[in-house]
Design an enzyme around this catalytic site. Structure first.
Site, short mmCIF file in Angstrom:
data_model
loop_
_atom_site.label_atom_id
_atom_site.label_comp_id
_atom_site.label_asym_id
_atom_site.label_seq_id
_atom_site.Cartn_x
_atom_site.Cartn_y
_atom_site.Cartn_z
N ASP A 1 -9.35 -4.78 -5.59
CA ASP A 1 -8.79 -3.79 -4.68
C ASP A 1 -9.38 -2.41 -4.94
O ASP A 1 -9.17 -1.84 -6.00
CB ASP A 1 -7.27 -3.76 -4.86
CG ASP A 1 -6.54 -3.08 -3.72
OD1 ASP A 1 -7.13 -2.17 -3.10
OD2 ASP A 1 -5.39 -3.45 -3.46
N HIS B 1 -7.38 -5.34 -1.10
CA HIS B 1 -6.24 -4.69 -0.46
C HIS B 1 -5.60 -5.48 0.68
O HIS B 1 -4.39 -5.58 0.78
CB HIS B 1 -6.70 -3.33 0.06
CG HIS B 1 -5.62 -2.32 0.14
ND1 HIS B 1 -4.99 -1.82 -0.98
CD2 HIS B 1 -5.03 -1.72 1.18
CE1 HIS B 1 -4.07 -0.95 -0.62
NE2 HIS B 1 -4.07 -0.87 0.69
N SER C 1 0.83 -1.20 0.00
CA SER C 1 0.00 0.00 0.00
C SER C 1 0.87 1.26 0.00
O SER C 1 1.72 1.43 -0.87
CB SER C 1 -0.93 -0.07 1.20
OG SER C 1 -1.83 0.98 1.19
#
Ligand SMILES: *[C@@H]1O[C@H](CO)[C@@H](O)[C@H](O)[C@H]1NC(C)=O
Ligand SMILES: *[C@@H]1O[C@H](CO)[C@@H](O)[C@H](O)[C@H]1NC(C)=O
Ligand SMILES: *[C@@H]1O[C@H](CO)[C@@H](O)[C@H](O)[C@H]1NC(C)=O
Ligand SMILES: *[C@@H]1O[C@H](CO)[C@@H](O)[C@H](O)[C@H]1NC(C)=O
Length: 555
Positions: free
Chosen positions: A357, A390, A187
């Site tokens: 995601d 994610h 991320s």
């Protein structure tokens, strides 16, 4: 995305405030008992999450140039190896530094069972593992002169993580390990490193970078909640929080989320899904643990800066909001842009992104890849996992098989072992004892001038030692060949007569691994995706071009 993570984490407090809302959520029941303030650390990450599994672990403090004291963990050995140093032996292990995203800390990598946690898997596979904890998080709330209760302590955004945190940790690990560092980021941990590299930092200390759920651009973050949060962060937030600590477990944050959830079009019921996308493969016990440990504080300024990327669609430094203030800080009216084309084109990069995601949207990944289009072809590997969202990349039950076994665990096979690429080596018996996976490398070591390495096109050329038909020839004495796809390849020595004497080798590369099947119906797509990843990425550019006007009309 950051904004979104906040909102997700905030449900913790929200659940306490309005149980009638929270219990409708599929995840709601998980949140009920988990509210409360961020506990003061009593034991470190080593003691709580590493040593308990039988791995050696050391705690270090690293001080940044601007005075923040960061907590860093090192796992120098695999399970049961027991040694405390790890550097006492002969061979130095390749170091790998693992960097979390925003609003979480290094513990997020350690919430599954030990055989599924990336740092422990890497330690068991011969890496010297280092875990970073960004300033402001539980174990890194320290400064040489400031106190976290002082708002000045929180006067930073990710520009400072790029400029100070990462370089300090890299210097430290490089100093201890004495060799270039492999990096794994998730991320925003990918954003920091890309921005750092684009400014020429870390370049001399980095061996490779694996970017999981990569984030650089955020214009397509497609959750209504995220978009509302980002708008609010740029607009109202500083009046609510001041430019100080942003504690997602605090009251102002809960009020903020409540206000957001009242926005038209924002649904807060299944918040985890609304925020990260539909994670395919999380274990509910792991989510419980996650909520016991996270979220962590960051600075409000950091949140505002992240929201600026969402709003402006540019990867630029913090915008002070007024031309004169920008002029004062940067000597120009607009904040300088991080130019990702400056990243060295020969740095090995591995990107893995998911089809579900909501934060690392595939169109934004396409834009990131576009900014890397000058990268050396052999040095950029892209994996697309259809059913991943994610959080699956750090906590997914099958992340070990699908993601971690790819580039992060790519092996180097030194041909012939300790005997090397020589006439006397029994090359085929060496090869039959090795397992070659896509992404691995062959290293040919020999006396330059005496031997060479030629690749032969097919079985018949191999059998007849037809070195005249070679596809490729190398002669440096230390040649690296990357196994980019599944199939059989043939190598021989190009020196007259050597092939005939048996100095040749045939190896078969297999696709990375066989993922254990996740319960989701699209698992087969995920399993097959790695080999076709480059193709799907290419076709993405087409899709992105088509839909940009459509998307623009939504913002
Ligand atoms: C915050 O840091 C900036 C420089 O990065 C400085 O110009 C500003 O005065 C600082 N603000 C406070 C309140 O310390
Ligand atoms: C989920 O985690 C719990 C606790 O670690 C474990 O007992 C259980 O087997 C896990 N479930 C799966 C499917 O791995
Ligand atoms: C980024 O750098 C490349 C070359 O290094 C240059 O061609 C390009 O114009 C730059 N982009 C921006 C936005 O400055
Ligand atoms: C093997 O490669 C050689 C040289 O490129 C070529 O002449 C020959 O036809 C190929 N043989 C087969 C069976 O493909």
């Amino acid at each position: 995305m950051a904004a979104v993570w906040v909102s997700f984490c905030l449900l913790v407090s929200l659940a306490a405030l309005s149980p009638h809302r929270a219990h409708v959520s599929t995840w709601g029941s998980l949140y009920g008992s988990k509210h409360g303030a961020a506990a003061a650390p009593t034991v470190g990450i080593c003691a709580s999450s590493v040593v308990v599994y039988g791995y050696p672990c050391q705690e270090f403090d690293v001080t940044t140039q601007d005075g923040y004291v960061l907590s860093v963990q090192r796992i120098p050995e695999g399970r049961g190896k027991g040694s405390s140093g790890g550097s006492g032996g002969g061979i130095k292990k390749p170091p790998v530094l693992i960097q979390h995203g925003v609003l979480v800390d290094g513990v997020t990598w350690l919430l599954n069972s030990p055989d599924r946690n990336l740092p422990l898997i890497l330690a068991d596979n011969g890496f010297d593992v280092w875990i970073a904890n960004t300033r402001g998080t539980r174990f890194s709330r320290r400064h040489t002169s400031m106190d976290p209760r002082d708002p000045k302590f929180w006067n930073w955004s990710w520009d400072e993580l790029v400029a100070f945190d990462l370089p300090a940790v890299f210097d430290f690990v490089y100093g201890k390990a004495g060799q270039k560092i492999n990096y794994v980021g998730h991320s925003l941990g990918t954003l920091f490193v890309l921005a750092s590299l684009s400014e020429g930092k870390l370049v001399d200390q980095m061996k490779s970078a694996a970017l999981l759920s990569p984030i650089a651009y955020l214009s397509h973050m497609n959750t209504a909640l995220g978009v509302a949060a980002a708008k609010a962060f740029v607009g109202e937030i500083t009046t609510l929080f001041g430019l100080a600590e942003f504690n997602p477990k605090g009251d102002p944050a809960a009020q903020f989320l409540q206000a957001l959830c009242a926005y038209p079009g924002v649904y807060c019921y299944d918040l985890l899904q609304a925020v990260t996308g539909k994670n395919c493969c999380l274990n509910s016990s792991t989510i419980d643990l996650f909520l016991e440990n996270e979220p962590q504080s960051t600075s409000t300024k950091n949140m505002v800066h992240l929201a600026q990327i969402v709003r402006d669609g540019k990867l630029a430094k913090y915008n002070y909001g007024r031309p004169d203030l920008n002029l004062m800080h940067y000597g120009r009216f607009n904040p300088p842009v991080y130019n990702l084309s400056n990243i060295p084109h020969d740095l090995p990069l591995f990107l893995s992104y998911g089809g579900q995601d909501a934060l690392s949207d595939f169109r934004d990944v396409a834009r990131l890849l576009d900014s890397l289009k000058l990268h050396d072809v052999g040095k950029l590997t892209v994996q697309y996992i259809e059913n991943y969202a994610h959080a699956d990349f750090i906590m997914g039950l099958n992340a070990k098989d699908i993601v971690y076994n790819q580039e992060t665990l790519a092996a180097q096979h030194v041909v012939g072992g300790s005997q090397g690429w020589e006439e006397s080596t029994d090359l085929n018996s060496w090869a039959s004892g090795e397992k070659f996976k896509v992404g691995d490398q062959l290293v040919f070591k020999y006396t330059s001038g005496l031997h060479s390495v030629v690749e032969l096109p097919n079985e018949s050329a191999y059998k007849s030692c037809n070195t005249g038909s070679a596809l490729d020839s190398k002669s440096s004495g230390n040649d690296v060949v990357k196994l980019t796809k599944a199939g059989t390849r043939y190598f021989a020595c190009g020196t007259l007569g050597h092939c005939g004497q048996g100095m040749k080798m045939k190896i078969t590369t297999v696709a990375g691994n066989t993922p254990s099947s996740p319960s989701s119906p699209s698992s087969s797509a995920a399993a097959s995706s790695s080999s076709s990843s480059l193709r799907s990425v290419t076709s993405l550019f087409g899709i992105a071009a088509l839909s940009v006007p459509l998307l623009l009309s939504m913002f």
